[in-house]
Design a protein around this motif. Structure first.
Motif, short mmCIF file in Angstrom:
data_model
loop_
_atom_site.label_atom_id
_atom_site.label_comp_id
_atom_site.label_asym_id
_atom_site.label_seq_id
_atom_site.Cartn_x
_atom_site.Cartn_y
_atom_site.Cartn_z
N LEU A 1 30.07 24.25 -5.06
CA LEU A 1 29.05 23.20 -5.18
C LEU A 1 28.96 22.70 -6.62
O LEU A 1 28.88 21.49 -6.86
N ALA A 2 28.98 23.64 -7.59
CA ALA A 2 28.90 23.22 -9.00
C ALA A 2 30.10 22.39 -9.39
O ALA A 2 29.98 21.37 -10.08
N MET A 3 31.29 22.80 -8.96
CA MET A 3 32.49 22.05 -9.28
C MET A 3 32.45 20.65 -8.67
O MET A 3 32.80 19.66 -9.32
N TYR A 4 31.99 20.56 -7.43
CA TYR A 4 31.99 19.26 -6.75
C TYR A 4 30.96 18.32 -7.37
O TYR A 4 31.21 17.11 -7.53
N ILE A 5 29.79 18.86 -7.74
CA ILE A 5 28.76 18.00 -8.36
C ILE A 5 29.23 17.51 -9.73
O ILE A 5 28.98 16.36 -10.11
N ARG A 6 29.91 18.38 -10.50
CA ARG A 6 30.45 17.93 -11.78
C ARG A 6 31.49 16.84 -11.58
O ARG A 6 31.57 15.88 -12.36
N LYS A 7 32.27 16.95 -10.54
CA LYS A 7 33.26 15.91 -10.24
C LYS A 7 32.57 14.58 -9.93
O LYS A 7 32.98 13.52 -10.42
N LEU A 8 31.51 14.62 -9.12
CA LEU A 8 30.78 13.38 -8.81
C LEU A 8 30.14 12.78 -10.05
O LEU A 8 30.14 11.55 -10.23
N ALA A 9 29.61 13.62 -10.92
CA ALA A 9 29.00 13.11 -12.16
C ALA A 9 30.04 12.46 -13.05
O ALA A 9 29.80 11.41 -13.66
N ARG A 10 31.24 13.07 -13.12
CA ARG A 10 32.30 12.47 -13.93
C ARG A 10 32.74 11.13 -13.36
O ARG A 10 32.97 10.17 -14.11
N GLU A 11 32.84 11.04 -12.06
CA GLU A 11 33.22 9.76 -11.44
C GLU A 11 32.15 8.70 -11.67
O GLU A 11 32.47 7.52 -11.90
N THR B 1 0.80 -1.21 0.00
CA THR B 1 0.00 0.00 0.00
C THR B 1 0.84 1.27 0.00
O THR B 1 0.29 2.36 -0.03
N ARG B 2 2.16 1.16 0.07
CA ARG B 2 3.00 2.35 0.05
C ARG B 2 4.33 2.00 -0.62
O ARG B 2 4.73 0.83 -0.67
N LEU B 3 5.02 3.00 -1.09
CA LEU B 3 6.32 2.85 -1.75
C LEU B 3 7.25 3.95 -1.26
O LEU B 3 6.82 5.09 -1.10
N GLY B 4 8.47 3.61 -0.99
CA GLY B 4 9.42 4.58 -0.42
C GLY B 4 9.93 5.56 -1.46
O GLY B 4 11.14 5.60 -1.77
N ILE B 5 9.03 6.34 -2.07
CA ILE B 5 9.44 7.31 -3.07
C ILE B 5 10.32 8.39 -2.45
O ILE B 5 11.30 8.84 -3.05
N ARG B 6 9.97 8.83 -1.22
CA ARG B 6 10.73 9.89 -0.59
C ARG B 6 12.16 9.44 -0.33
O ARG B 6 13.12 10.18 -0.59
N GLY B 7 12.28 8.20 0.14
CA GLY B 7 13.64 7.69 0.37
C GLY B 7 14.41 7.52 -0.94
O GLY B 7 15.62 7.79 -1.01
N PHE B 8 13.70 7.08 -1.99
CA PHE B 8 14.36 6.91 -3.29
C PHE B 8 14.85 8.25 -3.84
O PHE B 8 16.00 8.37 -4.30
N ILE B 9 13.99 9.27 -3.79
CA ILE B 9 14.39 10.59 -4.29
C ILE B 9 15.52 11.15 -3.44
O ILE B 9 16.45 11.79 -3.95
N GLY B 10 15.45 10.91 -2.12
CA GLY B 10 16.52 11.39 -1.26
C GLY B 10 17.86 10.76 -1.60
O GLY B 10 18.89 11.43 -1.61
N ARG B 11 17.82 9.46 -1.92
CA ARG B 11 19.08 8.80 -2.28
C ARG B 11 19.57 9.24 -3.65
O ARG B 11 20.77 9.45 -3.83
N ARG B 12 18.67 9.38 -4.61
CA ARG B 12 19.09 9.66 -5.99
C ARG B 12 19.38 11.13 -6.23
O ARG B 12 20.29 11.47 -6.98
N LEU B 13 18.60 12.01 -5.64
CA LEU B 13 18.69 13.42 -5.98
C LEU B 13 19.55 14.22 -5.01
O LEU B 13 20.35 15.06 -5.42
N PHE B 14 19.38 13.95 -3.71
CA PHE B 14 20.02 14.81 -2.72
C PHE B 14 21.30 14.22 -2.14
O PHE B 14 21.93 14.86 -1.31
N ALA B 15 21.67 13.03 -2.57
CA ALA B 15 22.90 12.44 -2.01
C ALA B 15 24.12 13.24 -2.46
O ALA B 15 24.97 13.62 -1.64
N ALA B 16 24.20 13.54 -3.76
CA ALA B 16 25.36 14.29 -4.26
C ALA B 16 25.37 15.71 -3.71
O ALA B 16 26.41 16.24 -3.32
N LEU B 17 24.19 16.35 -3.65
CA LEU B 17 24.13 17.70 -3.13
C LEU B 17 24.49 17.76 -1.66
O LEU B 17 25.19 18.69 -1.21
N GLY B 18 24.03 16.77 -0.91
CA GLY B 18 24.38 16.74 0.51
C GLY B 18 25.88 16.56 0.72
O GLY B 18 26.47 17.21 1.60
N GLU B 19 26.49 15.69 -0.07
CA GLU B 19 27.94 15.52 0.05
C GLU B 19 28.68 16.79 -0.31
O GLU B 19 29.66 17.17 0.34
#
Length: 404
Positions: free
Chosen positions: A380-390, A336-354
């Motif tokens: 922040l922009a430089m670090y996120i680009r670095k994570l995307a490249r990795e 009856t429920r799906l962890g969408i909030r946890g999924f978005i938190g892991r996928r979207l905000f993990a790199a930004l939080g780091e």
């Protein structure tokens, strides 16, 4: 004199002179003030395509042909303004000498993507070959060739007939001229014996006959020079050699996607070779563009597949964690429920939080690079680009390992 020596050159000063907007020309192009050296050369300039294209025209077509065409001043203008990406001097009348100044500047700046030249001779073609070999940004070239050494009018004053002295009969003797004195050895000839004089005359006659002593059969062994047919003139060997070099350079430059080599002296087979080389370059660029699109499509598909797999695993975990309500069959439990909030938190905000954590760590050390909000944003922009490249490198390694 010291003040004159320290004064800047007028060409360099004109190249650094700011331009004032004077209005708009045809096709909405901006009409700008023309530098004084170009005005004195009888040229007018027009800026098109937002100031990135420079069109130069001859403002005085009925003026004297032997005059400064402003090639050096135009080269100074290109050197001082690197925003020019296209140059059109097809209607400027700038020939070999002026084109040489422009080509030397382009070999240093490598700024043009499109170049259109006025007719040039063999000298201008040599400088154009240097531009093709050195410039890697050039994609469009249009030139017109003439089978002469140079089109500069001052160089045509001397012709090969000026060195022909076979018809010179000597200066005619005037009535007022004094009779020349006999040579000093004339008296010696009179004092010689008659036999000696006869012997000398005989030697002169024998020497004269030996110069033209050959049989008529020897004429066949000499290579006959075929006279060109009347009304037909082919390209010179020098032009053919330069055109072959031109074709080879075009083949080795895949950045060239349009090349036009006009002129009555350019053979048709040379034009076909140039067209074939340009078509090969266009096909190569199309294949590269398709490969990039396919690579991007596969990457998006793979990312979507991975995300769907992660969503599926989250759904299974949520189903296992749920307990049956009273009255329900424990074996049949619907999610009856799906962890969408946890999924978005892991996928979207993990790199930004780091990235935010690392930024705060640098701020705690009083790093001046992140002292203000502009520095924080850049970090922040430089670090996120670095994570995307990795992440991209890790995905490529995983794909290679799966393929092996």
């Amino acid at each position: 004199s010291s003040a004159l020596e320290s004064a800047p050159s007028p060409l360099a000063a004109a190249a650094r002179t700011p331009f004032r907007r004077c209005g708009r020309g045809r096709s909405g192009a901006r009409a700008m003030a023309t530098p004084q050296p170009l005005v004195e050369a009888g040229l007018e300039i027009e800026y098109q395509e937002g100031g990135t294209k420079l069109v130069v025209r001859d403002a005085r077509r009925d003026a004297c042909a032997i005059r400064n065409r402003g090639g050096e001043a135009l080269a100074q203008l290109l050197m001082a303004n690197r925003q020019f990406k296209a140059l059109d001097i097809s209607e400027a009348g700038i020939s070999d000498n002026g084109v040489s100044h422009i080509c030397l500047t382009l070999r240093q700046t490598d700024q043009l993507e499109s170049l259109s030249l006025s007719p040039v001779g063999l000298a201008g073609l040599d400088f154009l070959l240097g531009v093709l070999r050195r410039c890697t940004r050039l994609t469009t070239l249009s030139a017109s060739l003439v089978d002469v050494g140079t089109l500069v009018a001052a160089a045509q004053n001397v012709t090969p007939e000026d060195y022909d002295v076979t018809a010179y009969a000597g200066r005619p003797k005037g009535e007022d001229e004094e009779e020349e004195e006999p040579p000093a050895d004339a008296g010696e000839d009179d004092e010689e014996e008659p036999e000696e004089r006869e012997r000398k005359k005989l030697e002169k006659l024998r020497k004269l006959l030996n110069e033209n002593d050959y049989d008529s059969s020897d004429e066949a062994s000499k290579p006959a020079v075929a006279a060109p047919p009347s009304g037909a003139s082919g390209p010179s060997s020098t032009l053919l050699q330069r055109l072959n070099e031109f074709v080879e350079v075009v083949r080795k430059k895949p950045n060239l996607t349009y090349v036009s080599c006009a002129g009555d002296a350019v053979p048709e087979d040379i034009r076909r070779e140039i067209e074939r080389a340009v078509m090969d370059h266009c096909e190569l660029q199309e294949r590269r563009a398709k490969a990039r699109e396919e690579r991007g499509a596969r990457t998006a598909y793979d990312a979507l597949r991975d995300q769907m797999a992660e969503l599926g695993s989250s759904l299974e975990a949520a189903t296992e964690a749920m307990d049956a309500l009273p009255g329900e069959d424990p074996g049949v439990v619907e999610a009856t429920r799906l962890g969408i909030r946890g999924f978005i938190g892991r996928r979207l905000f993990a790199a930004l939080g780091e990235a935010l954590f690392e930024c705060q760590r640098f701020k705690s050390k009083e790093n001046e690079a992140v002292a203000d909000w502009q520095g924080e944003t850049a970090f922040l922009a430089m670090y996120i680009r670095k994570l995307a490249r990795e992440a991209d490198e890790a995905a490529k390694k995983q794909a290679l390992a799966a393929g092996n």
